[in-house]
Design a protein around this motif. Sequence first.
Motif, mmCIF file in Angstrom:
data_model
loop_
_atom_site.group_PDB
_atom_site.id
_atom_site.type_symbol
_atom_site.label_atom_id
_atom_site.label_comp_id
_atom_site.label_asym_id
_atom_site.label_seq_id
_atom_site.Cartn_x
_atom_site.Cartn_y
_atom_site.Cartn_z
ATOM 1 N N GLN A 163 -25.898 -7.016 -72.852
ATOM 2 C CA GLN A 163 -27.258 -7.393 -72.475
ATOM 3 C C GLN A 163 -27.683 -8.667 -73.212
ATOM 4 O O GLN A 163 -28.333 -9.548 -72.625
ATOM 5 C CB GLN A 163 -28.224 -6.253 -72.794
ATOM 6 N N ALA A 166 -26.049 -11.583 -71.519
ATOM 7 C CA ALA A 166 -26.715 -11.870 -70.251
ATOM 8 C C ALA A 166 -28.023 -12.630 -70.485
ATOM 9 O O ALA A 166 -28.332 -13.593 -69.765
ATOM 10 C CB ALA A 166 -26.973 -10.573 -69.486
ATOM 11 N N ARG A 167 -28.795 -12.216 -71.486
ATOM 12 C CA ARG A 167 -30.026 -12.941 -71.812
ATOM 13 C C ARG A 167 -29.702 -14.347 -72.302
ATOM 14 O O ARG A 167 -30.390 -15.322 -71.965
ATOM 15 C CB ARG A 167 -30.824 -12.176 -72.879
ATOM 16 N N TRP A 168 -28.647 -14.442 -73.117
ATOM 17 C CA TRP A 168 -28.248 -15.725 -73.696
ATOM 18 C C TRP A 168 -27.876 -16.723 -72.591
ATOM 19 O O TRP A 168 -28.167 -17.923 -72.698
ATOM 20 C CB TRP A 168 -27.054 -15.482 -74.618
ATOM 21 N N SER A 170 -29.026 -16.720 -69.548
ATOM 22 C CA SER A 170 -30.032 -16.797 -68.492
ATOM 23 C C SER A 170 -30.524 -18.214 -68.241
ATOM 24 O O SER A 170 -30.976 -18.535 -67.131
ATOM 25 C CB SER A 170 -31.226 -15.889 -68.832
ATOM 26 N N PRO A 176 -27.734 -15.359 -61.346
ATOM 27 C CA PRO A 176 -28.144 -14.130 -62.041
ATOM 28 C C PRO A 176 -26.944 -13.435 -62.690
ATOM 29 O O PRO A 176 -25.869 -13.360 -62.103
ATOM 30 C CB PRO A 176 -28.743 -13.268 -60.922
ATOM 31 N N THR A 178 -25.941 -9.846 -64.848
ATOM 32 C CA THR A 178 -26.308 -8.534 -65.375
ATOM 33 C C THR A 178 -25.335 -8.153 -66.487
ATOM 34 O O THR A 178 -24.235 -8.717 -66.595
ATOM 35 C CB THR A 178 -26.252 -7.469 -64.272
#
Length: 479
Positions: A163, A166-168, A170, A176, A178
Amino acid sequence: MNTIWFPDLSNAQGPKYLTLADALRDAIQSGDLARGEKLPPVREVAYQLGITPGTVARAYSRLVDAGCLEAVVGRGTFVTLTAPDYSDNPRDSMSPIFEDAIEVDSTPHNSGGSSYRVNMISPHLRNVGQSALIKKLLAEIAQDPPSGVMHYPSRDASKPARQAVARWLSAAPIGPVTAEEVILTNGGQNAILLILQALLRGRKPTVLVEDLAYPGFRRAAELLRADVVSVATDKNGLIPEALEEAARAHDAQILCTSPEVHNPTCGYTPEARRREIVEIARRFNFDILEDDCYQMSVAQTPSYRMLAPERSWFVASLSKTLTPALRIGFAVTPPNKSAVLRRAAEHSFFGLATPLADLCSKLLSHPDTPKVIDAVRVETGKYVRAAVNILGTYDVNWREDVLFLWLTLPEGWRANAFCQAAEAEGVQIRSAEDYQGRTGPTLHAVRIAINAGVSLSSFEAAIGRLKVLLDNPPEQIMS
């Protein structure tokens, strides 16, 4: 060394520098070349054997790297007094003598600072606080490990790290992402190998690479006994017509490429060219592996994963932004294709070690991490600018936020001879040959990695010594 020793290379199978290096090793093993004996100069051996000085320099360099020979500045090349014994190794291209390390530690632990010898084969980041931050987070994990220390890696345990990745990512133009589409790996090279393991099929699959490409692409493909086909490039990257021809002729399964920061030329593939490549990939139904490990800034151009999400695999790591020591990398799969790569990872090593997964989660979520990466980028820019200021009169490709430069050598210098001369001046660099296929044309260029592990003054002095060599090419070659 007696001239009777000189081998006959007229019927050599494969590259002559490998045959010469093999013959030198045999002579060392048999005692024909004694420990401590001085070898003849490169040009004398070249004359005796009827080959180029660059070929001899390449053979010498291979054996220096293997520990069989020692190059002493101002004195010459000698058989080491404690030459290693390779008698149990097969004498083929995969022998330790002949196989270059993909990466080397250019500034070993507790070294650096002021230094005459500067290794510019592989980049080294400036420590601007990442070491202290990592130690702090490791101490927190040791006190209360989120994943424990008595369990195999698992999908649930790695979810916070995936997670965080994935944020890193973004902010990157990769579409996109996940947590399920993120596979944690032991560095970027491991991610490349896993993707090829998961995708290649048949007895002899084909992998396409750029004609100058990161050696790890070829090494991974060769480990899987795949054919590697080089595709011609220009200043904008892969030439679409050449890619189409290669795909048609070889029934390619995957293209490995570095479009954002091309290793080794510092090149870049613009969006229009990427769209042409995507159209060819769709027409001939091959996948695209995009290696983005050298990217230190946020890319502005859509990645292949954004342009062709159904067939594009994205690879990145922390090695060129924070530190290579952790061996934390990640692969981002196409949507709905994560299962095949997850199985490859689980069947290979079960998963990233739980303390590293915990560290990845904390590190990529910490508010100080972006500041540290910005500081790394600033320091890298200082070294790049210093190099360009010294070498600016020559043909140098560079970018301020890229950890290497690509230098096309002036007339009078061959790449391997220049690397040998640089080594004698205490500077290690990589020849264009390291990035080419074995049948490619000879390019007289070198890659100079940024070693920010030594002081800026030591780095500048080393670049200055390269400049002196460039200004004074050997007369024998020019004639």
